[in-house]
Design an enzyme around this catalytic site. Structure first.
Site, PDB file in Angstrom:
ATOM      1  CB  SER A   8      -0.903   0.016   1.242  1.00 36.86           C
ATOM      2  OG  SER A   8      -1.550   1.276   1.350  1.00 36.86           O
ATOM      3  CG  HIS A   9       0.382   4.798  -2.465  1.00 38.26           C
ATOM      4  ND1 HIS A   9       0.042   3.770  -3.296  1.00 38.26           N
ATOM      5  CD2 HIS A   9       0.937   5.750  -3.247  1.00 38.26           C
ATOM      6  CE1 HIS A   9       0.369   4.095  -4.535  1.00 38.26           C
ATOM      7  NE2 HIS A   9       0.909   5.294  -4.526  1.00 38.26           N
ATOM      8  CB  SER A  10      -1.012   4.252   3.840  1.00 34.33           C
ATOM      9  OG  SER A  10      -1.188   4.028   5.218  1.00 34.33           O
ATOM     10  N   GLY A  43       3.642   6.446  -0.170  1.00 35.71           N
ATOM     11  CA  GLY A  43       4.268   6.110  -1.444  1.00 35.71           C
ATOM     12  C   GLY A  43       4.633   4.640  -1.444  1.00 35.71           C
TER      13      GLY A  43
END
Ligand code: MG
Lengths: 131, 212
Positions: A8-10, A43
């Site tokens: 995930s981006h997080s 990211g």
């Protein structure tokens, strides 16, 4: 068991999704989260994903689930960075992240194959939540 | 031309400087149609590159380019990481262990870099991505080189084509990345990735013609 990697981006989303999947599966299930960047930004980082895959890679292979845009790009980059003998047993599921990860984890804990675990993750897209 | 490995590193430093100067601008473009991080991400990546460069003194051009690529992959954070990372890595493979690059090497490296971005991003011209700046630039450069122009002059023609490409992205709908969620609302904004690609080419042209 088939290993599962949650991208995930997080970092929080990846970790949280991992915890949700762990709630329903035995502790020995190989699950890894690869969220955010090394310096704590939102990211993705192909090298973090590569490390996560290697941490859960075994003879049964690994299913990777990814969230938005660059998560898929970075996962594809990570696959290229893996040694060939690991890469050939890693697949990227085209699945919703949370539902797909839970479905894949349950399927893997039942001893299913790489193809079956990937299919279970992808089928999670069609689960109706509101009837 | 020719470009030594040391000059190649200076050119990469100049690219980093340009991206640092345009950090706020690129982030602002990305805030209009994306996730508002492109300038910050590129500056972060090239700062990490800058820190790596001293260790690369004495290395060949291929090693330098590949190391720059890997550094971007592991530090940028957004889609630009794997995209520009792949570009530099493919450029490095194209020039191999050469220590001095001539005009032909430069064109080959650029072609490999652009092909790498296309493959990684699965993007075509008209998708409102880096490719809208890079592909016309490459075609212009190749044409000028074939006509016998110097690398600096050829790159200048490429920069003009890239600038036109950036302008073109204002009028089209985004089909890739976060901006594609916006559909028609992405019209009217220039693409941040195409813009950073233009800035990188512009810096290379300025460096090669001795202005930077
Ligand atoms: Mg962005």
């Amino acid at each position: 068991m088939v290993g599962i990697v949650i991208v995930s981006h997080s970092a929080e989303v990846a970790e949280g999704t991992k915890k949700l999947a762990q709630q329903m599966t035995p502790p020995e299930l190989p699950l890894a989260a690869a969220g955010g960047t090394r310096d704590g930004r939102l990211g993705t980082d192909a090298t973090l994903i590569q490390e996560a895959i290697q941490s859960v890679a075994g003879p049964d292979g690994v299913v990777v689930l990814a969230d938005l845009g660059s998560a898929v790009l970075s996962t594809e980059m990570a696959l290229e960075l893996l040694p060939a003998e690991v890469r050939e047993r890693v697949v990227l599921a085209d699945a919703p992240l949370v539902e797909g990860a839970v479905a894949a984890a349950v399927e893997s804990s039942l001893g299913k194959s790489l193809v079956e675990v990937k299919a279970a993750a992808e089928a999670a897209r069609n689960l109706s939540k509101v009837s | 031309m020719p470009l030594t490995a040391q000059e190649l590193m200076d050119m990469i430093r100049a690219i980093g400087q340009t991206l640092e100067e345009n950090k706020a601008f690129l982030t602002e473009l990305d805030s209009a149609i994306g996730d508002a991080d492109h300038g910050i991400n590129m500056a972060k990546g090239f700062h990490a590159v800058e820190e790596k460069l001293p260790d690369l003194t004495g290395k060949d051009a291929g090693t330098i380019l590949k190391t720059v690529g890997m550094t971007l992959v592991s530090t940028v954070g957004g889609a630009a990481g794997p995209l520009y990372g792949t570009a530099f890595m493919r450029a490095g493979m194209a020039v191999g262990s050469k220590e001095v690059l001539d005009t032909r090497d430069l064109v080959r490296a650029l072609e490999a870099a652009i092909q790498g971005i296309k493959q990684r991003g699965k993007a075509e011209r008209g998708d409102k991505t880096m490719i809208d700046a890079l592909e016309p630039a490459y075609e212009a450069i190749e044409k000028e080189i074939a006509a016998g122009k110097e690398a600096g002059a050829a790159l200048a023609a490429g920069v003009a084509a890239a600038e036109a490409g950036v302008e073109y992205t204002k009028g089209i709908i985004a089909r890739k990345g976060r901006a594609s969620y916006l559909g028609e609302r992405s019209i009217g904004h220039q693409d941040p990735g195409a813009t950073s690609s233009y800035l990188i080419l512009k810096t290379m042209a300025e460096f090669l013609s001795g202005r930077k």
